[in-house]
Design a protein around this motif. Structure first.
Motif, PDB file in Angstrom:
ATOM      1  N   ASN A  61       3.577  10.357  -7.285  1.00  0.00           N
ATOM      2  CA  ASN A  61       4.607  10.956  -8.134  1.00  0.00           C
ATOM      3  C   ASN A  61       4.430  10.669  -9.621  1.00  0.00           C
ATOM      4  O   ASN A  61       5.069  11.312 -10.458  1.00  0.00           O
ATOM      5  CB  ASN A  61       5.987  10.477  -7.666  1.00  0.00           C
ATOM      6  N   GLU A  62       3.559   9.726  -9.958  1.00  0.00           N
ATOM      7  CA  GLU A  62       3.270   9.437 -11.364  1.00  0.00           C
ATOM      8  C   GLU A  62       2.068  10.224 -11.876  1.00  0.00           C
ATOM      9  O   GLU A  62       1.821  10.276 -13.085  1.00  0.00           O
ATOM     10  CB  GLU A  62       3.013   7.943 -11.550  1.00  0.00           C
ATOM     11  N   ALA A  63       1.323  10.816 -10.965  1.00  0.00           N
ATOM     12  CA  ALA A  63       0.111  11.555 -11.355  1.00  0.00           C
ATOM     13  C   ALA A  63       0.443  12.644 -12.375  1.00  0.00           C
ATOM     14  O   ALA A  63       1.403  13.394 -12.217  1.00  0.00           O
ATOM     15  CB  ALA A  63      -0.538  12.175 -10.120  1.00  0.00           C
ATOM     16  N   TRP A  89       3.209   5.052 -14.321  1.00  0.00           N
ATOM     17  CA  TRP A  89       3.591   3.698 -13.916  1.00  0.00           C
ATOM     18  C   TRP A  89       2.851   3.323 -12.645  1.00  0.00           C
ATOM     19  O   TRP A  89       2.654   4.155 -11.752  1.00  0.00           O
ATOM     20  CB  TRP A  89       5.095   3.640 -13.678  1.00  0.00           C
ATOM     21  N   THR A  90       2.429   2.062 -12.547  1.00  0.00           N
ATOM     22  CA  THR A  90       1.808   1.556 -11.330  1.00  0.00           C
ATOM     23  C   THR A  90       2.463   0.232 -10.959  1.00  0.00           C
ATOM     24  O   THR A  90       3.151  -0.394 -11.781  1.00  0.00           O
ATOM     25  CB  THR A  90       0.294   1.323 -11.510  1.00  0.00           C
ATOM     26  N   SER A 137       0.834  -1.207   0.000  1.00  0.00           N
ATOM     27  CA  SER A 137       0.000   0.000   0.000  1.00  0.00           C
ATOM     28  C   SER A 137       0.869   1.258   0.000  1.00  0.00           C
ATOM     29  O   SER A 137       0.585   2.227  -0.718  1.00  0.00           O
ATOM     30  CB  SER A 137      -0.922  -0.012   1.228  1.00  0.00           C
ATOM     31  N   HIS A 138       1.923   1.238   0.814  1.00  0.00           N
ATOM     32  CA  HIS A 138       2.841   2.382   0.892  1.00  0.00           C
ATOM     33  C   HIS A 138       3.481   2.652  -0.468  1.00  0.00           C
ATOM     34  O   HIS A 138       3.499   3.790  -0.953  1.00  0.00           O
ATOM     35  CB  HIS A 138       3.915   2.097   1.946  1.00  0.00           C
ATOM     36  N   LEU A 139       4.010   1.610  -1.105  1.00  0.00           N
ATOM     37  CA  LEU A 139       4.685   1.769  -2.384  1.00  0.00           C
ATOM     38  C   LEU A 139       3.712   2.202  -3.481  1.00  0.00           C
ATOM     39  O   LEU A 139       4.045   3.021  -4.347  1.00  0.00           O
ATOM     40  CB  LEU A 139       5.370   0.466  -2.784  1.00  0.00           C
ATOM     41  N   SER A 140       2.506   1.657  -3.436  1.00  0.00           N
ATOM     42  CA  SER A 140       1.501   2.022  -4.428  1.00  0.00           C
ATOM     43  C   SER A 140       1.143   3.501  -4.311  1.00  0.00           C
ATOM     44  O   SER A 140       1.094   4.230  -5.311  1.00  0.00           O
ATOM     45  CB  SER A 140       0.255   1.161  -4.246  1.00  0.00           C
ATOM     46  N   ASP A 141       0.904   3.962  -3.087  1.00  0.00           N
ATOM     47  CA  ASP A 141       0.539   5.363  -2.884  1.00  0.00           C
ATOM     48  C   ASP A 141       1.695   6.300  -3.226  1.00  0.00           C
ATOM     49  O   ASP A 141       1.488   7.386  -3.786  1.00  0.00           O
ATOM     50  CB  ASP A 141       0.101   5.585  -1.436  1.00  0.00           C
ATOM     51  N   ASP A 168       6.226 -11.714  -9.589  1.00  0.00           N
ATOM     52  CA  ASP A 168       7.377 -12.334  -8.945  1.00  0.00           C
ATOM     53  C   ASP A 168       8.533 -11.350  -8.792  1.00  0.00           C
ATOM     54  O   ASP A 168       9.251 -11.352  -7.789  1.00  0.00           O
ATOM     55  CB  ASP A 168       7.829 -13.581  -9.704  1.00  0.00           C
ATOM     56  N   TYR A 169       8.690 -10.475  -9.788  1.00  0.00           N
ATOM     57  CA  TYR A 169       9.732  -9.449  -9.718  1.00  0.00           C
ATOM     58  C   TYR A 169       9.414  -8.450  -8.609  1.00  0.00           C
ATOM     59  O   TYR A 169      10.280  -8.063  -7.815  1.00  0.00           O
ATOM     60  CB  TYR A 169       9.840  -8.734 -11.059  1.00  0.00           C
ATOM     61  N   LEU A 170       8.142  -8.029  -8.543  1.00  0.00           N
ATOM     62  CA  LEU A 170       7.719  -7.074  -7.517  1.00  0.00           C
ATOM     63  C   LEU A 170       7.906  -7.661  -6.123  1.00  0.00           C
ATOM     64  O   LEU A 170       8.368  -6.974  -5.203  1.00  0.00           O
ATOM     65  CB  LEU A 170       6.258  -6.693  -7.742  1.00  0.00           C
ATOM     66  N   ALA A 171       7.566  -8.945  -5.957  1.00  0.00           N
ATOM     67  CA  ALA A 171       7.726  -9.596  -4.656  1.00  0.00           C
ATOM     68  C   ALA A 171       9.189  -9.622  -4.239  1.00  0.00           C
ATOM     69  O   ALA A 171       9.526  -9.400  -3.067  1.00  0.00           O
ATOM     70  CB  ALA A 171       7.163 -11.009  -4.708  1.00  0.00           C
ATOM     71  N   ALA A 172      10.078  -9.871  -5.200  1.00  0.00           N
ATOM     72  CA  ALA A 172      11.511  -9.892  -4.896  1.00  0.00           C
ATOM     73  C   ALA A 172      12.005  -8.507  -4.501  1.00  0.00           C
ATOM     74  O   ALA A 172      12.794  -8.367  -3.550  1.00  0.00           O
ATOM     75  CB  ALA A 172      12.295 -10.410  -6.102  1.00  0.00           C
TER      76      ALA A 172
END
Length: 214
Positions: free
Chosen positions: A134-136, A142-143, A125-129, A150-154
């Protein structure tokens, strides 16, 4: 932080707005090796009761999160626009020469208790917000969902979240308030003529703080 009665800012809404705008700050804690600081972007969470929390994250090899694991006193420092003030911009220099160089700046300090957060849902949630903020406005924002899971989890496994529960905010808007109006106006003109964008930001802040419109 030292402030004077003419430069001190203690309105919570103004201080929170400045942190939201600046985002990037220095997070300082006392570790077993002495003072330790990490420079990171931070999100502001403001509760309905007025409680404020700052969110950030660091790389797992960064020992700051281990220091913060059980909760430690911490200080987050945010620096806003700042600029050197050339004394030649002051009209009174020609009259009596009683002027010296100065520095105008905005600074906000957030004091509180820092703790590490390893909850994966919180971190996502923190990374998404943080990225959404900053992408707005970009043509192709980018989201998190753009990256393979699997890359995001790593990548998420390589960082640790940080949460600062703020118990005190203080700010200093040192913008030449002690100078005569003619000198403040002279400094504004000098800054606006500069090639540095941050000088322009300081000039606009100074203009907003003028007691009367020129």
């Amino acid at each position: 932080m030292y402030t004077s009665p003419t430069t001190r800012e203690d309105r919570q809404d103004v201080l929170v707005a400045a942190i939201r705008s600046i985002q990037f700050g220095a997070l300082v804690v006392m570790s077993s090796d002495g003072l330790s600081a990490s420079h990171i972007p931070m999100l502001v969470r403001e509760g309905a009761d007025g409680a404020i929390e700052l969110e950030g994250h660091v790389a797992r090899p960064n020992d700051l999160w281990r220091t913060a694991q059980a909760g430690v006193p911490a200080l987050a420092i945010f620096q806003g626009p700042q600029a050197y003030i050339h004394p030649g911009w002051f009209p009174t220099k020609k009259a009596d020469g009683k002027v010296v160089p100065s520095w105008n700046y905005i600074a906000v300090h957030a004091h509180g208790t820092l703790e590490a957060v390893e909850d994966s849902a919180w971190l996502r949630s923190h990374l998404s917000d943080l990225s959404d903020l900053n992408e707005a406005g970009r043509p192709e924002p980018w989201t998190l969902t753009d990256a393979p899971e699997d890359y995001l989890a790593a990548m998420m496994g390589a960082i640790v979240g940080l949460r600062l529960r703020v118990d005190r905010l203080e700010g200093n808007w040192k913008m030449g308030q002690k100078q005569k109006l003619e000198n403040r106006l002279g400094a504004i003109d000098g800054l606006l003529a500069s090639s540095h964008s941050e000088d322009h930001d300081v000039a606009l802040t100074m203009r907003n703080l003028l007691p009367t419109a020129p």
